[in-house]
Scaffold this motif. Structure first.
Motif, short mmCIF file in Angstrom:
data_model
loop_
_atom_site.label_atom_id
_atom_site.label_comp_id
_atom_site.label_asym_id
_atom_site.label_seq_id
_atom_site.Cartn_x
_atom_site.Cartn_y
_atom_site.Cartn_z
N GLU A 7 0.55 -1.01 0.09
CA GLU A 7 0.21 0.07 -0.09
C GLU A 7 1.03 0.94 -0.08
OE1 GLU A 7 -2.68 -0.46 2.54
OE2 GLU A 7 -3.58 1.20 2.21
N THR A 8 1.98 1.38 0.63
CA THR A 8 3.05 2.48 0.57
C THR A 8 3.54 2.60 -0.28
OG1 THR A 8 3.10 2.33 2.84
CG2 THR A 8 4.23 3.78 2.37
N ASN A 9 3.79 1.19 -0.84
CA ASN A 9 4.86 1.31 -2.45
C ASN A 9 3.99 1.87 -3.28
OD1 ASN A 9 6.66 0.96 -3.57
ND2 ASN A 9 5.65 -1.41 -4.12
N LYS A 10 2.90 1.53 -3.25
CA LYS A 10 1.96 2.33 -4.09
C LYS A 10 1.48 3.80 -4.04
CE LYS A 10 -2.92 1.62 -4.18
NZ LYS A 10 -4.01 1.05 -3.30
N VAL A 11 1.67 4.72 -3.05
CA VAL A 11 1.61 5.35 -2.78
C VAL A 11 3.46 6.37 -2.83
CG1 VAL A 11 0.77 7.62 -0.28
CG2 VAL A 11 -0.22 5.45 -1.19
N LEU A 12 4.13 5.63 -2.70
CA LEU A 12 5.69 6.58 -2.57
C LEU A 12 5.27 5.71 -4.52
CD1 LEU A 12 7.68 5.45 -0.28
CD2 LEU A 12 7.23 7.82 -1.33
N THR A 13 5.03 5.21 -5.29
CA THR A 13 4.93 5.30 -6.43
C THR A 13 4.63 6.67 -7.77
OG1 THR A 13 4.53 3.56 -6.45
CG2 THR A 13 6.40 3.39 -7.09
N LYS A 14 3.66 7.22 -6.72
CA LYS A 14 2.09 8.04 -7.66
C LYS A 14 2.39 9.18 -6.65
CE LYS A 14 -1.89 8.64 -10.83
NZ LYS A 14 -1.13 9.93 -10.16
N PRO A 15 2.75 10.01 -6.48
CA PRO A 15 2.48 11.87 -6.04
C PRO A 15 0.83 11.58 -5.31
CG PRO A 15 3.96 11.95 -7.10
CD PRO A 15 3.38 10.83 -7.75
N PRO A 16 0.48 11.08 -4.32
CA PRO A 16 -0.95 11.51 -4.09
C PRO A 16 -1.40 12.99 -4.07
CG PRO A 16 -0.31 10.87 -1.60
CD PRO A 16 1.09 11.33 -2.83
N LEU A 17 -2.65 13.54 -5.48
CA LEU A 17 -2.64 14.91 -5.33
C LEU A 17 -3.27 15.36 -3.82
CD1 LEU A 17 -3.19 17.32 -6.92
CD2 LEU A 17 -5.65 15.91 -7.15
N THR A 18 -3.02 16.41 -3.15
CA THR A 18 -2.98 16.59 -2.09
C THR A 18 -4.44 18.77 -2.48
OG1 THR A 18 -1.24 17.91 -1.85
CG2 THR A 18 -1.42 15.87 -0.83
N PRO A 19 -4.71 18.77 -1.67
CA PRO A 19 -5.76 19.77 -1.49
C PRO A 19 -4.96 21.20 -2.16
CG PRO A 19 -6.61 18.79 0.01
CD PRO A 19 -5.07 18.01 -0.36
N LEU A 20 -5.12 22.32 -2.86
CA LEU A 20 -5.11 23.20 -2.42
C LEU A 20 -5.57 24.11 -2.11
CD1 LEU A 20 -2.23 25.04 -4.13
CD2 LEU A 20 -3.19 24.97 -6.08
N GLN A 21 -5.74 24.75 -1.22
CA GLN A 21 -6.71 25.50 0.21
C GLN A 21 -6.30 26.31 -0.47
OE1 GLN A 21 -7.09 24.13 4.35
NE2 GLN A 21 -7.99 25.86 4.68
N PRO A 22 -7.96 27.69 -0.70
CA PRO A 22 -7.81 29.13 -0.31
C PRO A 22 -7.20 29.99 0.48
CG PRO A 22 -9.56 28.17 -1.48
CD PRO A 22 -9.66 27.07 -0.84
N VAL A 23 -6.30 30.59 0.82
CA VAL A 23 -6.30 31.53 1.96
C VAL A 23 -6.42 32.41 1.97
CG1 VAL A 23 -3.75 32.48 3.50
CG2 VAL A 23 -3.93 29.98 2.10
N TYR A 24 -7.55 33.08 3.30
CA TYR A 24 -8.44 34.37 3.59
C TYR A 24 -7.34 34.67 4.67
CZ TYR A 24 -12.22 31.62 0.93
OH TYR A 24 -11.93 30.76 0.64
N TRP A 25 -6.42 35.96 4.36
CA TRP A 25 -6.27 36.69 4.99
C TRP A 25 -6.28 37.91 4.79
CZ3 TRP A 25 -4.59 34.37 9.73
CH2 TRP A 25 -2.79 34.77 10.19
N ALA A 26 -6.07 39.14 5.95
CA ALA A 26 -6.47 40.64 6.69
C ALA A 26 -5.12 41.01 5.19
CB ALA A 26 -6.34 40.97 7.64
N GLY A 27 -3.93 40.91 5.57
CA GLY A 27 -2.84 41.57 4.90
C GLY A 27 -3.12 41.38 3.49
N LEU A 28 -3.84 40.19 2.48
CA LEU A 28 -3.97 39.91 1.24
C LEU A 28 -4.43 41.67 0.67
CD1 LEU A 28 -4.95 36.67 0.67
CD2 LEU A 28 -2.88 37.57 0.08
N GLY A 29 -3.64 41.90 -0.35
CA GLY A 29 -3.79 43.37 -0.93
C GLY A 29 -5.99 42.79 -1.74
N THR A 30 -5.77 43.91 -2.74
CA THR A 30 -7.48 43.68 -3.52
C THR A 30 -7.46 42.75 -4.81
OG1 THR A 30 -8.58 45.94 -2.54
CG2 THR A 30 -9.48 44.36 -4.53
N TYR A 31 -6.20 42.91 -5.45
CA TYR A 31 -6.00 42.13 -5.66
C TYR A 31 -5.14 40.50 -6.61
CZ TYR A 31 -8.01 46.41 -8.34
OH TYR A 31 -8.78 47.25 -8.17
N GLN A 32 -5.11 40.87 -5.08
CA GLN A 32 -3.71 39.42 -4.62
C GLN A 32 -4.77 38.25 -3.71
OE1 GLN A 32 -1.27 41.27 -1.76
NE2 GLN A 32 0.62 42.28 -3.15
#
Ligand SMILES: Cc1ncc(COP(=O)(O)O)c(C=O)c1O
Length: 314
Positions: A7-32
């Protein structure tokens, strides 16, 4: 925890797709915009950048017909934890050369990391802090090689050329998830993760956040990994007068801890104090000091290491 080698071998040979989670942070500019790449979710122990850094090394050890893996680390090392788990999963033996001979006869003083590594079958060899400084010394390595001829050697932190090249999987995933990203910000210990990301994304900006003081000594090695002429990366220790290392490796400040807590609560995730908390603190500081261009699309790399949450790590 993955139960079987297969099972681990399977996982290590193909990288699992991990999420790209949106970040909500006060310091971000309007267009960032910003996201966090959740590689802390790729494996419970062989986690984050460790998964990628070990991947090709395990294949190389198997191809060389080695009986085991031998590596180096401190008592709280994420890399020691990951290597012990990976070796067990792949039916390889493992040896950890551990910094601090005072621990040799004091198992009651061992960190959870060391106890866990031993439970996974890793043989722990404690050496003095002075001896440990020679971990890259060809003479000591040759001596160890003659002592353990059928072991595949992995440097401290898992950082070598194979580790650097495997980081390209992370860039490939991010490119699919958010093709027009502009900046990727990651934590730096040895610089191999930064090097691998920068090498794989020559047309983007990769910024590494130093988790230790006086990290400039890492630059020649990072350049050697990336290539002398590639300039799409920076090793950042501070912005203005604000240092990111929190007093040094394994140290922190109240400001870093407060930023960590706030980010964890907002995004319902966990960080660890040595690397990723400093990454987020740096992100916040860089935003406050308007260091990112106005329309930046920023990715924060969550490099895992959550086994180190209760202690320190490397
Ligand atoms: C969780 C975590 N993030 C980042 C790093 C830094 O990686 P590198 O040594 O490749 O710079 C480490 C290093 O051990 C780590 O454990």
């Amino acid at each position: 925890m993955y139960q079987t080698p297969l099972e681990t071998n399977k996982v290590l040979t193909k990288p699992p797709l991990t999420p790209l989670q949106p970040v909500y942070w006060a310091g971000l500019g309007t267009y960032q915009q910003a996201w966090i790449k959740r590689d802390d979710l790729n494996h419970p122990v062989i986690q984050g950048n460790k998964w990628h850094k070990l991947r090709f090394n395990i294949v190389a050890a198997q191809q060389a017909g080695c009986a085991g893996l031998l590596t180096f680390g401190g008592a709280y090392s994420n890399h020691i934890a990951a290597t012990a788990t990976a070796a067990l999963a792949f039916n390889l033996k493992s040896i950890g050369i551990i910094r601090g001979d005072e621990l040799a006869n004091q198992q009651q003083a061992w960190s959870p990391t060391l106890n866990q590594a031993e439970l996974q079958g890793m043989a722990l060899h404690f050496v003095s802090r002075q001896q440990y400084r020679y971990r890259h010394d060809p003479e000591w390595l040759a001596q160890l090689h003659s002592q353990y001829p059928d072991y595949y050697f992995i440097p401290e932190g898992g950082s070598n050329d194979l580790a650097v090249s495997a980081m390209s999987d992370v860039v490939q995933q991010i490119n699919q998830q958010c093709p027009d990203w502009t900046h990727l910000v990651c934590a730096v210990g040895t610089g191999a993760t930064l090097a691998g990301l920068a090498k794989a994304a020559p047309d983007k900006q990769i910024w590494g956040i130093a988790s230790l003081k006086q990290a400039e000594y890492l630059i020649p090695q990072i350049k050697a990994w990336i290539g002398q002429h590639q300039t799409n990366w920076r090793l950042l220790s501070q912005a203005g007068k604000v240092a990111f290392h929190g007093g040094g490796y394994g140290k922190t400040t109240l400001e870093i801890m407060a930023t960590q807590q706030s980010f964890e609560q907002t995004h319902k995730l966990q960080l660890e104090p040595i690397y990723t908390a400093k990454l987020i603190y740096a992100f916040d500081t860089l935003l406050q000091q308007a260091c990112f261009p106005e329309q930046s699309r920023i990715i924060l790399y969550h490099s895992g290491g959550l086994q180190g949450r209760t202690s320190g790590s490397n």
